[in-house]
Design a protein around this motif. Structure first.
Motif, PDB file in Angstrom:
ATOM      1  N   PRO A  61      -5.077  25.964  20.976  1.00  0.00           N
ATOM      2  CA  PRO A  61      -5.841  27.206  20.880  1.00  0.00           C
ATOM      3  C   PRO A  61      -7.114  27.033  20.069  1.00  0.00           C
ATOM      4  O   PRO A  61      -7.134  26.353  19.037  1.00  0.00           O
ATOM      5  CB  PRO A  61      -4.869  28.164  20.162  1.00  0.00           C
ATOM      6  CG  PRO A  61      -3.512  27.591  20.412  1.00  0.00           C
ATOM      7  CD  PRO A  61      -3.710  26.117  20.449  1.00  0.00           C
ATOM      8  N   HIS A  86      -0.338  24.812  23.149  1.00  0.00           N
ATOM      9  CA  HIS A  86      -0.411  26.247  22.875  1.00  0.00           C
ATOM     10  C   HIS A  86       0.976  26.781  22.524  1.00  0.00           C
ATOM     11  O   HIS A  86       1.120  27.605  21.612  1.00  0.00           O
ATOM     12  CB  HIS A  86      -0.981  26.986  24.091  1.00  0.00           C
ATOM     13  CG  HIS A  86      -2.458  26.824  24.250  1.00  0.00           C
ATOM     14  ND1 HIS A  86      -3.336  27.879  24.156  1.00  0.00           N
ATOM     15  CD2 HIS A  86      -3.217  25.734  24.484  1.00  0.00           C
ATOM     16  CE1 HIS A  86      -4.570  27.451  24.338  1.00  0.00           C
ATOM     17  NE2 HIS A  86      -4.513  26.147  24.551  1.00  0.00           N
ATOM     18  N   ARG A 141     -10.204  28.591  17.740  1.00  0.00           N
ATOM     19  CA  ARG A 141     -10.356  29.661  16.760  1.00  0.00           C
ATOM     20  C   ARG A 141     -11.247  30.746  17.334  1.00  0.00           C
ATOM     21  O   ARG A 141     -12.273  30.461  17.957  1.00  0.00           O
ATOM     22  CB  ARG A 141     -10.975  29.105  15.471  1.00  0.00           C
ATOM     23  CG  ARG A 141     -11.141  30.143  14.366  1.00  0.00           C
ATOM     24  CD  ARG A 141     -11.664  29.512  13.094  1.00  0.00           C
ATOM     25  NE  ARG A 141     -10.692  28.574  12.541  1.00  0.00           N
ATOM     26  CZ  ARG A 141     -10.904  27.887  11.413  1.00  0.00           C
ATOM     27  NH1 ARG A 141     -12.040  28.011  10.757  1.00  0.00           N
ATOM     28  NH2 ARG A 141      -9.968  27.064  10.966  1.00  0.00           N
ATOM     29  N   HIS A 145      -2.737  32.703  23.871  1.00  0.00           N
ATOM     30  CA  HIS A 145      -3.583  31.950  22.940  1.00  0.00           C
ATOM     31  C   HIS A 145      -2.740  31.458  21.759  1.00  0.00           C
ATOM     32  O   HIS A 145      -1.793  30.712  21.957  1.00  0.00           O
ATOM     33  CB  HIS A 145      -4.772  32.815  22.500  1.00  0.00           C
ATOM     34  CG  HIS A 145      -5.879  32.017  21.885  1.00  0.00           C
ATOM     35  ND1 HIS A 145      -6.574  31.072  22.590  1.00  0.00           N
ATOM     36  CD2 HIS A 145      -6.410  32.015  20.631  1.00  0.00           C
ATOM     37  CE1 HIS A 145      -7.482  30.512  21.816  1.00  0.00           C
ATOM     38  NE2 HIS A 145      -7.410  31.063  20.607  1.00  0.00           N
ATOM     39  N   ASP A 146      -3.039  31.885  20.540  1.00  0.00           N
ATOM     40  CA  ASP A 146      -2.304  31.389  19.377  1.00  0.00           C
ATOM     41  C   ASP A 146      -1.137  32.289  18.970  1.00  0.00           C
ATOM     42  O   ASP A 146      -0.502  32.064  17.942  1.00  0.00           O
ATOM     43  CB  ASP A 146      -3.242  31.197  18.187  1.00  0.00           C
ATOM     44  CG  ASP A 146      -3.878  32.510  17.718  1.00  0.00           C
ATOM     45  OD1 ASP A 146      -3.628  33.556  18.352  1.00  0.00           O
ATOM     46  OD2 ASP A 146      -4.641  32.480  16.730  1.00  0.00           O
ATOM     47  N   ALA A 179       1.697  26.031  18.906  1.00  0.00           N
ATOM     48  CA  ALA A 179       1.011  26.939  17.980  1.00  0.00           C
ATOM     49  C   ALA A 179       1.686  28.311  17.969  1.00  0.00           C
ATOM     50  O   ALA A 179       1.836  28.941  16.910  1.00  0.00           O
ATOM     51  CB  ALA A 179      -0.458  27.064  18.376  1.00  0.00           C
ATOM     52  N   GLN A 180       2.114  28.768  19.129  1.00  0.00           N
ATOM     53  CA  GLN A 180       2.784  30.063  19.214  1.00  0.00           C
ATOM     54  C   GLN A 180       4.140  30.019  18.516  1.00  0.00           C
ATOM     55  O   GLN A 180       4.525  30.967  17.814  1.00  0.00           O
ATOM     56  CB  GLN A 180       2.924  30.469  20.686  1.00  0.00           C
ATOM     57  CG  GLN A 180       1.592  30.744  21.362  1.00  0.00           C
ATOM     58  CD  GLN A 180       1.652  30.602  22.874  1.00  0.00           C
ATOM     59  OE1 GLN A 180       2.725  30.477  23.461  1.00  0.00           O
ATOM     60  NE2 GLN A 180       0.498  30.625  23.526  1.00  0.00           N
TER      61      GLN A 180
END
Length: 354
Positions: free
Chosen positions: A42, A118, A44, A90-91, A121-122
């Motif tokens: 992802p 991704h 920023r 996304h994040d 990160a999630q």
């Protein structure tokens, strides 16, 4: 030259005509697993990123969507297994905002995410509060009841570019101009599906008028319609009605690159290091979803749709204004001079699959 551009140069040199459809280049630029803009993980967003979204404004967007999800759950008589499905998470920030606003309502939350970075990160943000599937096809066996949402998803699908030359529509291809740059050149349409979409276009435009054809969005709409759930689909994105693409002021198309909050049309520069997006054709999306049994409940500017979603919350304040931070978020999301006019929302009703 970026690493993605170097890779593209090498690939073009191996092709018989030394050219590649723009859609294929856009897919590489955004989703190449190592050198694409989104591939490594992802990006920023917000003030420190390349662009703002409704999510980066603050948690209010998620709180309003949570209220809508609860309303749909109640309208379906609170079925067991009711699921919120998000694609393009996304994040995971929007998912976190929605989950925090649900107050432990008995709902599942599923994210559709094919990119393992991704997903990682999630998972770091959301832990066990969420489940994951890699594609919409995984939803063909369930859940039975759901509220599906996506925010700024179809605008990042790869698009074909076509240009009117005064006599016919031609597809635009990318080829090497020199050791450092690329250029767009016209050629014949590459597929029957693209030709079918081009056949819908007007032929009374000035030569040079350029348009985007989002075949991936149409495939996505058909696959979404095949999902098993009945419920509601909420799509927020920036886009236009079909006739708006044909005005002279948009003769160069709507494809743009974003970097550090700067926008321009130099979409073949800094490939892999800039976001590439295009306005979606909401008229075409609505037509395609209707063909597959989805019905339009609401389609309007984001400011109006979110204003209506916020009405119960605003009434619950009993005349007392919200705190200053929440008020700023609401204004950013709904004011016509901010996100209220530039984004649109489409709400569809989906019956259970026959």
């Amino acid at each position: 030259m970026t690493r993605l551009a170097t890779l593209l140069q090498t690939q073009l040199s191996t092709l018989p005509l030394g050219r590649m459809p723009f859609a294929q280049v856009m897919e590489m630029a955004l989703y190449h697993p190592e050198h694409g803009y989104y591939g490594p993980g992802p990006r920023r967003i917000g003030r420190q990123g390349d662009f703002f979204t409704s999510v980066s404004v603050g948690p209010l967007f998620g709180r309003l969507l949570a209220r809508q999800a609860v309303a749909e759950w109640q309208a379906q008589e609170k079925p067991d297994g009711f699921t919120i499905i998000e694609q393009g998470a996304h994040d995971g920030q929007l998912a976190e905002d929605i989950l925090n606003a649900l107050n432990e309502k008995p709902m599942r939350y599923v994210i559709v995410e094919p990119n393992p970075r991704h997903q990682e990160a999630q998972r770091h943000r959301l832990g066990s509060r969420v489940e994951w599937v890699e594609s919409l096809s995984a939803l063909q066996t369930g859940p039975k009841h759901a509220f599906f949402l996506c925010n700024e998803l179809p605008d990042a699908f790869p698009v074909h570019l076509v240009r009117w030359n005064g006599e016919s529509w031609q597809e635009l291809f990318v080829e090497t101009a020199d050791a450092e740059t690329f250029l767009l050149v016209p050629g014949e349409l590459t597929s029957p599906a693209l030709a079918a979409e081009v056949a819908r276009l007007p032929t009374d435009l000035d030569p040079g008028h350029t348009l985007e054809i989002n075949l991936t969005m149409l495939d996505w709409a058909r696959e979404l319609a095949r999902a098993a759930f009945q419920g509601v689909i909420f799509i927020a994105d920036y886009g236009l009605d079909e006739d708006e693409f044909f005005v002279d002021s948009r003769a160069s198309g709507t494809i743009r690159r974003y970097h550090q909050h700067q926008m321009d049309g130099r979409v073949l520069e800094d490939l892999g290091e800039c976001d590439l997006t295009t306005h979606i054709n909401f008229t075409r999306l609505i037509e395609e979803t209707a063909l597959h049994g989805l019905t339009q409940r609401e389609y309007d500017l984001q400011g109006r749709v979110l204003g209506r979603l916020a009405m119960p919350w605003l009434q619950s304040l009993e005349g007392s204004p919200p705190d200053a931070a929440t008020l700023r978020q609401f204004q950013s999301l709904t004011h016509p001079a901010m996100m209220g006019r530039s984004f649109r929302c489409l709400i569809l009703e989906k019956p259970a699959r026959a």
